[in-house]
Design a protein around this motif. Sequence first.
Motif, PDB file in Angstrom:
ATOM      1  N   GLU A 180       2.295   2.326  -3.368  1.00 34.45           N
ATOM      2  CA  GLU A 180       1.396   3.015  -4.293  1.00 34.45           C
ATOM      3  C   GLU A 180       1.368   4.521  -4.054  1.00 34.45           C
ATOM      4  OE1 GLU A 180      -2.365   1.141  -3.861  1.00 34.45           O
ATOM      5  OE2 GLU A 180      -1.749  -0.698  -4.879  1.00 34.45           O
ATOM      6  N   GLU A 204       0.818  -1.205   0.000  1.00 37.48           N
ATOM      7  CA  GLU A 204       0.000   0.000   0.000  1.00 37.48           C
ATOM      8  C   GLU A 204       0.859   1.265   0.000  1.00 37.48           C
ATOM      9  OE1 GLU A 204      -0.838  -2.664   1.848  1.00 37.48           O
ATOM     10  OE2 GLU A 204      -2.560  -3.157   0.577  1.00 37.48           O
ATOM     11  N   ASP A 214      -5.167   3.140   8.154  1.00 37.77           N
ATOM     12  CA  ASP A 214      -4.568   1.842   7.862  1.00 37.77           C
ATOM     13  C   ASP A 214      -3.064   1.963   7.636  1.00 37.77           C
ATOM     14  OD1 ASP A 214      -6.881   0.421   8.132  1.00 37.77           O
ATOM     15  OD2 ASP A 214      -7.318   0.276   5.992  1.00 37.77           O
ATOM     16  N   ILE A 215      -2.660   2.998   6.902  1.00 39.13           N
ATOM     17  CA  ILE A 215      -1.233   3.207   6.657  1.00 39.13           C
ATOM     18  C   ILE A 215      -0.519   3.510   7.967  1.00 39.13           C
ATOM     19  CG2 ILE A 215       0.465   4.703   5.556  1.00 39.13           C
ATOM     20  CD1 ILE A 215      -0.862   2.763   3.638  1.00 39.13           C
ATOM     21  N   ASP A 240      -0.039   0.326   9.822  1.00 41.60           N
ATOM     22  CA  ASP A 240       0.983  -0.519   9.213  1.00 41.60           C
ATOM     23  C   ASP A 240       2.384  -0.020   9.540  1.00 41.60           C
ATOM     24  OD1 ASP A 240      -0.821  -2.267   8.232  1.00 41.60           O
ATOM     25  OD2 ASP A 240      -0.397  -1.944   6.108  1.00 41.60           O
ATOM     26  N   LEU A 252      -7.854   4.855   4.546  1.00 40.93           N
ATOM     27  CA  LEU A 252      -6.509   4.616   4.037  1.00 40.93           C
ATOM     28  C   LEU A 252      -5.465   5.239   4.962  1.00 40.93           C
ATOM     29  CD1 LEU A 252      -4.604   3.603   1.817  1.00 40.93           C
ATOM     30  CD2 LEU A 252      -4.961   5.784   0.630  1.00 40.93           C
ATOM     31  N   LYS A 271      -4.380  -5.753  -7.245  1.00 40.47           N
ATOM     32  CA  LYS A 271      -3.719  -4.892  -6.269  1.00 40.47           C
ATOM     33  C   LYS A 271      -2.261  -4.743  -6.649  1.00 40.47           C
ATOM     34  CE  LYS A 271      -4.341  -4.153  -1.439  1.00 40.47           C
ATOM     35  NZ  LYS A 271      -4.688  -4.748  -0.165  1.00 40.47           N
ATOM     36  N   ASP A 303      -3.133 -11.685   1.752  1.00 38.13           N
ATOM     37  CA  ASP A 303      -4.082 -11.175   0.777  1.00 38.13           C
ATOM     38  C   ASP A 303      -4.739 -12.313   0.014  1.00 38.13           C
ATOM     39  OD1 ASP A 303      -3.626  -8.610   1.484  1.00 38.13           O
ATOM     40  OD2 ASP A 303      -2.221  -8.162  -0.139  1.00 38.13           O
TER      41      ASP A 303
END
Length: 427
Positions: free
Chosen positions: A206, A203, A351-352, A355, A348, A409, A380
């Motif tokens: 990206e 993630e 979540d980031i 992580d 997002l 993804k 995943d």
Amino acid sequence: MSDKPIPIATGPAAGFVAPTPQNTPLQPAPVAGLSKPTVPDIAEGEEDKEDASDDDDDAAAALAGMTGTQAAIYSMVQNKLEGLVGKSSGYIESLPLPVRKRIEGLKGVHSDFAKIEKEYKREMMELDRKYLGLYKPVFERRRAILNGAAEPSADELKAGHELTLKDDPDAEPLPEKEEGEAEAKDTKGIPEFWLTALRNHMEISEMITERDEKALKCLTDITLDILPGTEGYKLTFHFSPNDYFTNETLTKTYYYQPELDYLGDWNYQRAEGCTINWKEEDKDLTKTIEVRKQRNKNTNRTRIVRKSKKTPSFFDFFSPPVPPSEDALENKEIDDDDLEELRYKLELDYDIGEDFKERVVPRAIDYFTGKALEYDMLDDGEDLEGDDGDDDEEDEDEDESSEDDVPKKKKGGKGAAGGGNQECKNQ
């Protein structure tokens, strides 16, 4: 800005913790042993509308095959049931008084459970704080090696090789010397360590553009701090001098609600970034500069017009989305599309942040080597398999769908970017 809990839905892989080379842990590391904080949806009414829409479609389909009398009865029953939603069925009220007193007493008993649970969660956070203090000397040693301030000891090299043998039993120990080592001594530490680690997180990768890479080559460390009490945590990104901004550190802080939710988890309240002091306008990686010529119709003279335009960048991470105020939600000042987009951005962002806290900071070497990718992709894959199982009935008539119809993804694992650290100045 409201202090109302932020509506975040956690992703399927958000709770997964990348393994160390030593083992494959089944539980999160002590530094983040708490259950992942959850946040209720921004506006539950929005989901209610979607559910109501589905119900309306079902009702229309049912009515289509009925006679007039059947349709009238169906509508009457449906309206009656809808009026009962959220209301007592009358069952508890119909019970004898002694039974109702026992039920009321059980609520009091449960309140004792809630008090103990809250204390348990607070102690868990204190335990996190304690072990983070124990981890810090390890992280400081890691920082010294990857930035060239120290070299691995013989014991560290031996322990590292033992872990390598678990993955590759045929691996040979690294030689004492090799050809070209004299030239290699000019290389300090591990170049572009953090850029490579971030590129190997699916993630986060990206979020990183080619322009961002030049600044992220100067990222020297990412550290984690747990705030006092149960307030939340802070991520600090350390940079060497570079051509883009003057900040030595960039911070991102996540705050929790002071009370647990119904399930005993900490709710997110808000996130707070920092101001990036860009050296020049064209060094701002979150913007692009459009230069065009403009001619004056009266004087026929030409001038240069510079216009900045917002562009996606990893550094947007330090300007988190702002949750809508309670008044804005109640007055419906935000339309459905904007609300859905904001919900996605908030999800997002949190979540980031999780992580970074749960995976990247404590297990950076696994992301640098790419080892963590194996477990991220496996996780995943399991989620995708579960999703397919739920959709078997719906997909019976879609046997001929192509691979292009299935969203893919983007994977990380790009590895170290080429070139030297020309943008970073040695300290």
